[in-house]
Design an enzyme around this catalytic site. Sequence first.
Site, short mmCIF file in Angstrom:
data_model
loop_
_atom_site.label_atom_id
_atom_site.label_comp_id
_atom_site.label_asym_id
_atom_site.label_seq_id
_atom_site.Cartn_x
_atom_site.Cartn_y
_atom_site.Cartn_z
N ASP A 111 -3.29 -0.09 -0.61
CA ASP A 111 -2.95 0.89 0.21
C ASP A 111 -3.78 2.21 0.15
O ASP A 111 -4.25 2.36 -1.12
CB ASP A 111 -1.31 1.23 0.47
CG ASP A 111 -1.13 2.20 1.65
OD1 ASP A 111 -1.73 1.99 2.80
OD2 ASP A 111 0.25 3.07 1.44
N TRP A 150 -8.53 7.46 2.27
CA TRP A 150 -9.70 7.60 1.33
C TRP A 150 -10.96 7.73 2.23
O TRP A 150 -11.64 8.80 1.93
CB TRP A 150 -9.84 6.30 0.64
CG TRP A 150 -10.81 6.53 -0.31
CD1 TRP A 150 -11.10 6.69 -1.55
CD2 TRP A 150 -12.52 6.02 0.12
NE1 TRP A 150 -12.47 6.64 -2.11
CE2 TRP A 150 -13.08 6.23 -1.11
CE3 TRP A 150 -12.86 5.59 1.03
CZ2 TRP A 150 -14.51 5.62 -0.96
CZ3 TRP A 150 -14.32 5.08 1.24
CH2 TRP A 150 -15.22 5.30 0.26
N ASN A 191 1.19 -4.50 11.15
CA ASN A 191 -0.13 -3.78 11.34
C ASN A 191 -0.83 -4.14 12.58
O ASN A 191 -1.93 -3.41 13.09
CB ASN A 191 -1.17 -4.35 10.07
CG ASN A 191 -0.91 -3.73 8.76
OD1 ASN A 191 -1.12 -4.16 7.49
ND2 ASN A 191 -0.21 -2.31 8.85
#
Length: 251
Positions: A29, A34, A77
């Site tokens: 995850d 990021w 998702n």
Amino acid sequence: MVKSTSLLATLPSDLERDRLPRHVAVIMDGNGRWAKQQGMPRVMGHRRGVDSLRDLLRCCKDWGIPALTAYAFSTENWGRPSHEVDFLMTLFEQVLRRELAEMMAENVRIRFVGNLDALPPSLQAEISRSMNDTKNNQDVEFTVATNYGGRQEIIQACRAIAQKVQQGQISLDQIDENLFEQHLYTSGLSNPDLLIRTSGEMRISNFLLWQMAYSEIYVTQTAWPDFDREAFHQALLNYQTRDRRFGKVKN
Ligand code: IPE
Ligand code: IPE
Ligand code: MG
């Protein structure tokens, strides 16, 4: 991209070889966060995340951990923007095609778990090919959860068992934990000893609900694209401090 800690080619001396987990599961995850931090689109985090997974797989081989399971795409998702979902499906396919020779060389057996029928047909074809080509490899059992949901897995197992009861192949009193496990996608695989989740969230997000009944959970703040051998080393050191009681008391 070669990461600085890739020098940890052999098991670090502060880890006890005979107390390593036999099966590590990972919730990869934090790719999006990021990338955002680097001023890049979210999907660039997914691209970089592939490097982390490739190195973790090699690390399992180098350090003698025989099973790795990675959560690549959950049943939830699909609710993401379609361009991100499309990017991921294409990425999975490209990576599989590119990495197959390396997995053969490293003696890795790859297996996919999840509702694979709903994936794009071209990806399904790569999945079948990679599973078939690597089926006799024995050094690392590498499982990729794709379109995987723990609840969905349990429901499909219930259906398969109910159908066998209906058809008279099994009787009600034959349904036990052992039989149930045989109808899960992970049939034949040991349960994870250690679950690692990167990027700080303290939840399991519908991953391996049945299989993780007694897994040790380790959460790190490190985002998945930054998860390297040193981060894995820290997770294993922490694991080796755990007292796994399985509901019992010490003698
Ligand atoms: C994990 O990273 C990868 C997948 C779920 C495919 P995320 O995309 O969830 O990244 P964050 O959690 O939004 O930062
Ligand atoms: C879990 O991450 C799924 C994968 C890593 C494939 P998510 O980012 O989807 O989980 P939530 O939404 O934070 O629970
Ligand atoms: Mg996330």
